[in-house]
Design a protein around this motif. Structure first.
Motif, PDB file in Angstrom:
ATOM      1  N   ARG A  77       0.634  -1.493  -0.212  1.00  0.00           N
ATOM      2  CA  ARG A  77      -0.086   0.187   0.014  1.00  0.00           C
ATOM      3  C   ARG A  77       0.983   1.143  -0.067  1.00  0.00           C
ATOM      4  N   LYS A  78       0.678   2.105  -1.031  1.00  0.00           N
ATOM      5  CA  LYS A  78       1.269   2.786  -1.377  1.00  0.00           C
ATOM      6  C   LYS A  78       0.498   4.462  -0.628  1.00  0.00           C
ATOM      7  N   THR A  79      -0.260   4.354   0.628  1.00  0.00           N
ATOM      8  CA  THR A  79      -1.312   5.459   0.846  1.00  0.00           C
ATOM      9  C   THR A  79      -1.040   6.017   2.456  1.00  0.00           C
ATOM     10  N   LEU A  80      -2.334   6.960   2.707  1.00  0.00           N
ATOM     11  CA  LEU A  80      -2.457   7.859   3.545  1.00  0.00           C
ATOM     12  C   LEU A  80      -2.329   6.729   4.646  1.00  0.00           C
ATOM     13  N   LEU A  81      -2.453   5.179   5.022  1.00  0.00           N
ATOM     14  CA  LEU A  81      -2.142   4.755   5.812  1.00  0.00           C
ATOM     15  C   LEU A  81      -0.597   4.899   5.923  1.00  0.00           C
ATOM     16  N   VAL A  82       0.329   4.108   5.132  1.00  0.00           N
ATOM     17  CA  VAL A  82       1.975   4.347   5.464  1.00  0.00           C
ATOM     18  C   VAL A  82       2.300   5.303   6.478  1.00  0.00           C
TER      19      VAL A  82
ATOM     20  N   TYR B  61     -19.950   7.270   3.670  1.00  0.00           N
ATOM     21  CA  TYR B  61     -19.035   6.830   4.226  1.00  0.00           C
ATOM     22  C   TYR B  61     -18.248   7.033   3.673  1.00  0.00           C
ATOM     23  N   THR B  62     -16.506   7.645   4.404  1.00  0.00           N
ATOM     24  CA  THR B  62     -15.481   7.871   3.365  1.00  0.00           C
ATOM     25  C   THR B  62     -14.587   6.653   3.653  1.00  0.00           C
ATOM     26  N   LYS B  63     -13.915   6.112   2.053  1.00  0.00           N
ATOM     27  CA  LYS B  63     -12.577   5.347   2.624  1.00  0.00           C
ATOM     28  C   LYS B  63     -11.728   5.835   1.252  1.00  0.00           C
ATOM     29  N   LEU B  64     -10.506   5.194   1.428  1.00  0.00           N
ATOM     30  CA  LEU B  64      -9.492   4.795   0.422  1.00  0.00           C
ATOM     31  C   LEU B  64      -9.918   4.928  -0.745  1.00  0.00           C
ATOM     32  N   ASN B  65      -9.955   5.504  -2.042  1.00  0.00           N
ATOM     33  CA  ASN B  65     -10.558   5.225  -3.386  1.00  0.00           C
ATOM     34  C   ASN B  65      -9.837   4.152  -3.926  1.00  0.00           C
ATOM     35  N   ALA B  66      -9.955   3.718  -5.122  1.00  0.00           N
ATOM     36  CA  ALA B  66      -9.723   2.079  -5.567  1.00  0.00           C
ATOM     37  C   ALA B  66      -8.295   2.569  -5.719  1.00  0.00           C
ATOM     38  N   ALA B  67      -7.685   3.269  -6.083  1.00  0.00           N
ATOM     39  CA  ALA B  67      -6.445   3.981  -6.373  1.00  0.00           C
ATOM     40  C   ALA B  67      -5.352   3.994  -5.116  1.00  0.00           C
ATOM     41  N   GLU B  68      -5.542   3.630  -4.360  1.00  0.00           N
ATOM     42  CA  GLU B  68      -5.953   3.822  -3.084  1.00  0.00           C
ATOM     43  C   GLU B  68      -4.108   4.876  -2.786  1.00  0.00           C
ATOM     44  N   THR B  69      -5.398   6.208  -2.858  1.00  0.00           N
ATOM     45  CA  THR B  69      -3.894   7.620  -2.647  1.00  0.00           C
ATOM     46  C   THR B  69      -4.714   8.467  -2.043  1.00  0.00           C
ATOM     47  N   TRP B  70      -6.259   9.466  -1.834  1.00  0.00           N
ATOM     48  CA  TRP B  70      -7.001   9.966  -1.345  1.00  0.00           C
ATOM     49  C   TRP B  70      -7.743   8.903  -0.863  1.00  0.00           C
ATOM     50  N   TYR B  71      -8.878  10.057   0.547  1.00  0.00           N
ATOM     51  CA  TYR B  71     -10.062   9.698   0.797  1.00  0.00           C
ATOM     52  C   TYR B  71     -11.129  10.147  -0.400  1.00  0.00           C
ATOM     53  N   ASP B  72     -12.192   9.351  -0.440  1.00  0.00           N
ATOM     54  CA  ASP B  72     -13.487   9.290  -1.094  1.00  0.00           C
ATOM     55  C   ASP B  72     -14.470   9.307  -0.839  1.00  0.00           C
ATOM     56  N   VAL B  73     -15.523  10.555  -0.683  1.00  0.00           N
ATOM     57  CA  VAL B  73     -16.693  10.399  -0.460  1.00  0.00           C
ATOM     58  C   VAL B  73     -17.650   9.399  -1.120  1.00  0.00           C
ATOM     59  N   PHE B  74     -18.327   8.227  -1.027  1.00  0.00           N
ATOM     60  CA  PHE B  74     -19.289   7.896  -1.229  1.00  0.00           C
ATOM     61  C   PHE B  74     -20.033   7.772  -0.814  1.00  0.00           C
ATOM     62  N   TYR B  75     -21.527   6.801  -1.851  1.00  0.00           N
ATOM     63  CA  TYR B  75     -22.783   6.379  -1.007  1.00  0.00           C
ATOM     64  C   TYR B  75     -23.467   5.513  -1.373  1.00  0.00           C
ATOM     65  N   HIS B  76     -24.267   4.803  -0.786  1.00  0.00           N
ATOM     66  CA  HIS B  76     -25.365   3.876  -1.840  1.00  0.00           C
ATOM     67  C   HIS B  76     -26.740   4.510  -1.265  1.00  0.00           C
ATOM     68  N   GLU B  77     -27.628   4.692  -2.259  1.00  0.00           N
ATOM     69  CA  GLU B  77     -28.793   4.743  -2.441  1.00  0.00           C
ATOM     70  C   GLU B  77     -30.271   3.638  -2.288  1.00  0.00           C
ATOM     71  N   SER B  78     -31.005   3.832  -1.490  1.00  0.00           N
ATOM     72  CA  SER B  78     -32.287   2.188  -1.576  1.00  0.00           C
ATOM     73  C   SER B  78     -33.641   3.578  -1.323  1.00  0.00           C
ATOM     74  N   GLN B  79     -34.252   3.408  -3.313  1.00  0.00           N
ATOM     75  CA  GLN B  79     -35.583   4.132  -3.520  1.00  0.00           C
ATOM     76  C   GLN B  79     -36.540   4.298  -2.568  1.00  0.00           C
ATOM     77  N   ASP B  80     -36.540   3.036  -1.975  1.00  0.00           N
ATOM     78  CA  ASP B  80     -37.668   2.952  -1.310  1.00  0.00           C
ATOM     79  C   ASP B  80     -36.983   1.912   0.377  1.00  0.00           C
ATOM     80  N   GLY B  81     -36.049   2.227   0.407  1.00  0.00           N
ATOM     81  CA  GLY B  81     -35.633   1.677   1.972  1.00  0.00           C
ATOM     82  C   GLY B  81     -35.797   0.153   2.101  1.00  0.00           C
TER      83      GLY B  81
END
Length: 577
Positions: A2-7, A250-270
């Motif tokens: 990992r070449k990421t923030l975690l290093v 939620y936020t998490k490291l992106n696919a390239a494991e460089t910086w954090y991105d903001v992600f979401y999942h949405e359900s139209q009816d719960g």
């Protein structure tokens, strides 16, 4: 490898927090607190009650456990359909233990807090904490929290017997999975309840984000489903106020494991979810100098549009920096905008906080005006222990979040160099998502800056304060207040495009006289001026200042000042780079 923030975070963790100077520039790794540790700095004698402070608001409780969340603050105050207020918090007594979750209610009839002077315990179980809040259909409180002292630790739900009553029935989620740090939401139509949690991990990130739901008012819960893996405890759960739309963010490291991105999942009816394809709203790359941070909040407005606020942090050399910290907003209609910018010289960091922290968003159902709340810290106002004191700031938007009015300091209680028990550090704040012409805020006035369990500072008994702010105070600017009524017909048009990237055109209509068109930043500082005359029909601004330097992204204002008459109407615009 990992070449990421975690290093960077691993090396920083080994370095520790030896001096405050070490906290000033590079963001330290966040460390999650589950309340199960044996703290070496526990007080041996009873803590005194909080002293009189300069932080505004009404005392509705006390706590020695100022650390109300790891990452995102979540909803800890709600306005019900009758106008009553429900507030919850984690209450420590004389240090980390005893520790309980507490509740208070303010009646809309006489604006009195029913369970004063210190609220009422939701649970009698020692070690409960990290509580979030929603409401049942009758306006009674629905709370999600965890029990840290059980083995294993697990999440609980509390449902009030009646609206404002303060006597809760508790239900346990599956203790085998040992998931804690819950965020709760409830659908207004179906009544389905939702929770996202994370396991009480011991081996560090990544960790699974888990989801569960209940269809019987919290009495029983589904098996946990893994939503995604995370690198920090930064997530929330929200539900629409007008439909059964539901979202997990939620936020998490992106696919390239460089910086954090903001992600979401949405359900139209719960009900229907597809956790395979999260939406990434930021999509930062290794070439960007900005990353998301550890705090997010979101809501659906009363037209059912999703709005997200999140931290922006300077990011380079595989590190998050305590510089270029911003509050940012996103919606599908408005795209990304900058709500406000924090200190340009950094701060002395508190655990799980950047220099702007605990971001919140609220909306007024009568007009869909948006409001953001956050804590802000700098390198000038810090405690004797070496941690920055927080101030609460807020800003408003009347155009769906495309542009924002200047930020306003709500607490304005600096205590530089303060010893323990004499600080006013306002950090852990929550804004009710419904703004009914008033912003309803609950926060902790920490009497010694920092997170005492870390240990940052020492344990103190701190006031839990309720603060109300007139929404109209956040939808004006001192620049606009200088506008005068003209004795002739003139029209200062809306710039186009807006928001813009390279340049924008400002049209002038009606009778134009000799004068100047000025462009200001959100502090009121003049950025650029243009001479105008009767022949001028538009001005093109290329996003540079008087020296020809490109200015930063953000909200700007423009107005016309006619010679010998005064300033005409003011407009605002957004520059996005």
């Amino acid at each position: 490898m990992r070449k990421t923030l975690l290093v960077c975070f691993l090396s920083l963790a080994l370095a520790g927090l030896a001096t405050a100077a070490g906290n000033l520039k590079v963001a330290q790794p966040p460390v999650a607190d589950d309340g199960t540790r044996s703290y070496s700095n526990e007080p041996v004698t009873p803590l005194p009650l909080p002293m009189t402070s300069d932080s505004p608001g009404e005392v509705i409780g006390v706590t020695s456990y100022e650390y109300q969340s790891n990452g995102s603050i979540g909803d800890k105050i709600m306005v019900d359909d009758f106008g009553g207020l429900h507030a919850v918090w984690t209450k420590g007594i004389n240090g980390s233990r005893p520790r309980y979750v507490y509740y208070n209610f303010r009646s809309e009839v006489d604006s009195s807090w029913t369970h004063n002077p210190d609220g009422t315990a939701i649970s009698g179980v020692n070690g409960t904490g990290f509580i979030t809040l929603d409401l049942m259909s009758d306006g009674s409180a629905l709370a999600g929290y965890h029990s840290a002292d059980d083995e294993p630790s697990f999440t609980k739900v509390g449902v009030d017997a009646f609206r404002g009553f303060g006597i809760f029935t508790e239900y346990n989620l599956n203790p085998v999975d040992s998931c804690i740090w819950p965020y709760i939401a409830r659908n207004v139509i179906s009544g389905r309840q939702h929770m996202v949690m994370a396991p009480n991990f011991t081996n560090g990130p990544p960790m699974p984000l888990q989801y569960a739901y209940s269809t019987d008012d919290g009495a029983t819960w589904s098996a946990y489903v893994e939503v995604d893996s995370m690198d920090a405890l930064s997530y929330i759960m929200i539900a629409s106020p007008v439909s059964d739309k539901t979202a997990i963010l939620y936020t998490k490291l992106n696919a390239a494991e460089t910086w954090y991105d903001v992600f979401y999942h949405e359900s139209q009816d719960g009900i229907a979810w597809d956790f395979r394809f999260p939406v990434n709203i930021t999509q930062y790359t290794a070439n960007d100098s900005l990353s998301a941070g550890f705090d997010i909040d979101a809501l659906y407005d009363y037209n059912d549009n999703l709005h997200i606020v999140y931290q922006g942090a300077g990011a380079w050399d595989n590190s998050l920096w305590l510089l270029s910290n911003e509050v940012r907003h996103w919606s599908q209609a408005a795209g990304h905008s900058i709500v406000a910018v924090g200190s340009d010289s950094g701060c002395y960091q508190i655990n799980y906080c950047l220099c702007v922290a605990k971001v919140n968003i609220g909306v007024d159902p009568s007009n869909d005006n948006l409001f953001a709340l956050w804590s802000e810290m700098d390198d000038q106002d810090f405690s004797l222990g070496g941690y920055s004191n927080g101030e609460l700031y807020a800003a408003g938007s009347d155009d769906g979040g495309a542009t924002w009015y200047p930020k306003v300091n709500l607490t304005n209680s600096p205590t530089p160099g303060c010893p323990a028990m004499d600080c006013d550090s306002d950090v852990w704040a929550s804004l009710a998502p419904k703004v009914d012409g008033t912003l309803h805020i609950i926060y902790v006035d920490d009497n010694d800056a920092g997170a005492a369990w870390r240990p940052e500072g020492v344990w103190t008994t701190n006031a839990v304060l309720y603060l109300e702010v007139d929404a109209g105070d956040l939808l004006q600017t001192s620049i606009k207040d200088l506008d005068t009524e003209l004795p002739f017909e003139f029209e200062l048009g809306d710039n186009y495009p807006n928001p813009f990237n390279a340049e924008t055109i400002i049209p002038l209509g009606g009778e134009v006289r000799e004068g100047q068109l000025a462009i200001y930043d959100i502090t009121g500082r003049t950025i650029r001026e243009y001479d105008i005359s009767s022949e001028t029909r538009s001005i093109t601004w290329d996003g540079t200042n008087v020296s020809g330097e490109t200015v930063a992204s953000g909200t700007y204002f423009y107005s016309v000042d006619f010679d010998g008459i005064g300033r005409a109407a003011t407009r605002k615009m957004t520059l996005l780079k």
